[in-house]
Scaffold this active site. Structure first.
Site, PDB file in Angstrom:
ATOM      1  N   SER A   1     -11.299  17.967  50.160  1.00 36.04           N
ATOM      2  CA  SER A   1     -12.452  18.556  49.286  1.00 36.04           C
ATOM      3  C   SER A   1     -12.688  19.806  49.506  1.00 36.04           C
ATOM      4  O   SER A   1     -12.409  20.302  50.603  1.00 36.04           O
ATOM      5  CB  SER A   1     -13.478  17.397  49.605  1.00 36.04           C
ATOM      6  OG  SER A   1     -14.749  17.606  49.115  1.00 36.04           O
TER       7      SER A   1
ATOM      8  N   TYR B   1     -18.544  12.648  55.721  1.00 35.01           N
ATOM      9  CA  TYR B   1     -17.712  12.942  54.655  1.00 35.01           C
ATOM     10  C   TYR B   1     -17.202  14.418  55.210  1.00 35.01           C
ATOM     11  O   TYR B   1     -15.967  14.770  55.133  1.00 35.01           O
ATOM     12  CB  TYR B   1     -18.326  13.037  53.510  1.00 35.01           C
ATOM     13  CG  TYR B   1     -17.513  13.246  52.133  1.00 35.01           C
ATOM     14  CD1 TYR B   1     -16.831  12.204  51.581  1.00 35.01           C
ATOM     15  CD2 TYR B   1     -17.398  14.424  51.828  1.00 35.01           C
ATOM     16  CE1 TYR B   1     -15.954  12.336  50.596  1.00 35.01           C
ATOM     17  CE2 TYR B   1     -16.521  14.770  50.550  1.00 35.01           C
ATOM     18  CZ  TYR B   1     -15.869  13.759  50.010  1.00 35.01           C
ATOM     19  OH  TYR B   1     -15.059  13.909  48.717  1.00 35.01           O
TER      20      TYR B   1
HETATM   21  N1  LIG Z   1     -15.324  13.461  42.531  1.00 36.88           N
HETATM   22  C1  LIG Z   1     -15.480  14.811  43.394  1.00 36.88           C
HETATM   23  O1  LIG Z   1     -16.375  15.595  43.094  1.00 36.88           O
HETATM   24  C2  LIG Z   1     -14.422  14.900  44.628  1.00 36.88           C
HETATM   25  C3  LIG Z   1     -14.541  16.118  45.123  1.00 36.88           C
HETATM   26  C4  LIG Z   1     -13.620  16.427  46.343  1.00 36.88           C
HETATM   27  C5  LIG Z   1     -12.851  15.430  46.542  1.00 36.88           C
HETATM   28  N2  LIG Z   1     -12.843  14.341  46.124  1.00 36.88           N
HETATM   29  C6  LIG Z   1     -11.689  13.191  46.613  1.00 36.88           C
HETATM   30  O2  LIG Z   1     -10.981  12.819  45.739  1.00 36.88           O
HETATM   31  C7  LIG Z   1     -10.521  11.351  45.852  1.00 36.88           C
HETATM   32  C8  LIG Z   1     -10.718  10.715  44.657  1.00 36.88           C
HETATM   33  O3  LIG Z   1     -12.193  10.709  44.283  1.00 36.88           O
HETATM   34  P1  LIG Z   1     -12.916  10.410  42.963  1.00 36.88           P
HETATM   35  O4  LIG Z   1     -13.991  11.228  42.903  1.00 36.88           O
HETATM   36  O5  LIG Z   1     -11.809   9.956  41.974  1.00 36.88           O
HETATM   37  O6  LIG Z   1     -13.678   9.045  43.189  1.00 36.88           O
HETATM   38  P2  LIG Z   1     -13.697   7.392  42.575  1.00 36.88           P
HETATM   39  O7  LIG Z   1     -14.952   6.653  43.269  1.00 36.88           O
HETATM   40  O8  LIG Z   1     -13.841   7.600  41.163  1.00 36.88           O
HETATM   41  O9  LIG Z   1     -12.153   6.869  43.080  1.00 36.88           O
HETATM   42  C9  LIG Z   1     -12.064   6.450  44.236  1.00 36.88           C
HETATM   43  C10 LIG Z   1     -11.255   5.437  44.116  1.00 36.88           C
HETATM   44  O10 LIG Z   1     -10.719   5.084  45.616  1.00 36.88           O
HETATM   45  C11 LIG Z   1     -10.776   3.564  45.647  1.00 36.88           C
HETATM   46  N3  LIG Z   1     -10.820   3.119  46.889  1.00 36.88           N
HETATM   47  C12 LIG Z   1     -12.225   3.359  47.621  1.00 36.88           C
HETATM   48  N4  LIG Z   1     -11.945   2.588  49.032  1.00 36.88           N
HETATM   49  C13 LIG Z   1     -10.652   2.281  49.055  1.00 36.88           C
HETATM   50  C14 LIG Z   1      -9.808   1.937  50.026  1.00 36.88           C
HETATM   51  N5  LIG Z   1     -10.238   1.598  51.320  1.00 36.88           N
HETATM   52  N6  LIG Z   1      -8.570   1.599  49.830  1.00 36.88           N
HETATM   53  C15 LIG Z   1      -8.273   1.861  48.451  1.00 36.88           C
HETATM   54  N7  LIG Z   1      -8.846   2.463  47.558  1.00 36.88           N
HETATM   55  C16 LIG Z   1     -10.055   2.482  47.719  1.00 36.88           C
HETATM   56  C17 LIG Z   1     -11.889   2.909  44.646  1.00 36.88           C
HETATM   57  O11 LIG Z   1     -11.831   1.604  44.438  1.00 36.88           O
HETATM   58  C18 LIG Z   1     -11.771   4.027  43.419  1.00 36.88           C
HETATM   59  O12 LIG Z   1     -10.733   3.459  42.605  1.00 36.88           O
HETATM   60  C19 LIG Z   1     -11.113  10.966  47.124  1.00 36.88           C
HETATM   61  O13 LIG Z   1     -10.600  11.033  48.339  1.00 36.88           O
HETATM   62  C20 LIG Z   1     -12.448  12.033  47.284  1.00 36.88           C
HETATM   63  O14 LIG Z   1     -13.005  12.081  48.425  1.00 36.88           O
HETATM   64  C21 LIG Z   1     -13.681  14.119  45.053  1.00 36.88           C
END
Ligand SMILES: NC(=O)c1ccc[n+]([C@@H]2O[C@H](COP(=O)([O-])OP(=O)(O)OC[C@H]3O[C@@H](n4cnc5c(N)ncnc54)[C@H](O)[C@@H]3O)[C@@H](O)[C@H]2O)c1
Length: 276
Positions: A142, A155
């Protein structure tokens, strides 16, 4: 690396957000997919979207924090697809609350997914990836793996850990002359369910949680599809560090210019943005 009909790609956390968009984007490129998530129902919808593009897709209900289930997932992928070339450790969760509010159990829960989930993916898939003449590991950190955002201590720690682990892994692969490429991804705000699905720290007041969600939804400008496009471009170009979104790009620059004191500049900006 190339992504085409001969590529077998694994994506964790593929039921929503960036993971789902990545699965669809990889399917557009022709990749065969093994996708996993804890949420089997939403994962089936991703499989339907990706499968409609004519590629083979297998779904696997897997908690990335569960070491044994992850080991079984590797065996399922090998049995169904014969191996893998591209591993994207994407599954992740958020947790809101200051250091004094978060319980140790909350922090352990978050690290078990955001950090250990990535370690499980790398460690358990590595022997399979090592059998290929070209392979790529992509770990999703991130922009909070580059700057220390207050209110997100656990986080931030997990995402700095993913960055450190991934950079050291890349250097190990380079020193070993391995054909495995390693990228770390630092998205800025991406419009997904992550803030709404975030677990509030046991001691964090609910008012700040609602504010947190509102602030995130206002600030997150990049769509999951644009994020997936950027990540795939980074993989094709073998980029070591893949920044996603203009916010990530700007924050990374500021951190480079003021590697220790960047918060003096960013603090007042974020304070204005996050007023209750
Ligand atoms: N959305 C943002 O702004 C952002 C920014 C920086 C980093 N990220 C990172 O991107 C990645 C994806 O996040 P996103 O924004 O698409 O979120 P999201 O919540 O839309 O999707 C995350 C997915 O991970 C799954 N998940 C959660 N816990 C789990 C587990 N223990 N085992 C397997 N699957 C699991 C959830 O069911 C969900 O489908 C994450 O690692 C997040 O930290 C997101």
């Amino acid at each position: 690396m190339q992504i085409d009909h001969s590529t077998i790609a694994v994506v964790t956390g593929a039921a929503s957000g960036i993971g789902r968009a990545l699965a669809v984007r990889l399917a557009q490129a022709g990749a065969r997919l093994a996708i996993s998530d804890v949420n089997a129902e939403a994962l089936a919808e991703t499989a339907r979207l990706a499968g409609a593009l004519g590629v083979p897709v297998t779904t696997h209900q897997v908690d990335v924090a569960d070491r044994e289930r992850m080991a079984a997932f590797v065996q399922e992928v090998v049995a169904a697809h014969g191996g893998t070339h591209l591993l994207i450790n994407n599954a992740g969760v958020a947790l809101t609350g200051n250091a004094d509010e978060l319980s140790l159990e909350d922090i352990e829960w978050l690290m078990s997914i955001n950090f250990w989930g990535v370690v499980h993916g790398v460690k358990l898939f590595l022997p399979v990836l090592q059998q290929q003449s070209a392979a790529h590991i992509v770990n999703i950190s991130s922009i909070f793996g580059i700057i220390g955002m207050p209110g997100h201590t656990a986080y931030v720690a997990s995402k700095f850990a993913v960055r450190g682990y991934t950079e050291a892994l890349r250097h190990e692969m380079l020193m070993a002359g391995s054909p495995i490429r390693v990228s770390v991804v630092h998205p800025g705000g991406v419009k997904t369910a992550i803030a709404r699905s975030a677990k509030p720290g046991a001691g964090a007041p609910s008012k700040s949680r609602e504010t947190e969600i509102r602030n995130f939804e206002q600030a997150a400008r990049t769509t999951p599809e644009a994020a997936a496009e950027r990540i795939v471009r980074g993989i094709l170009r073998n980029e070591d560090r893949i920044l996603v979104g203009p916010d990530a790009w700007a924050l990374e620059r500021i951190q480079r210019w003021f590697p220790v004191r960047y918060w003096r500049l960013l603090g007042p900006l974020f304070e204005r943005m996050t007023k209750e």
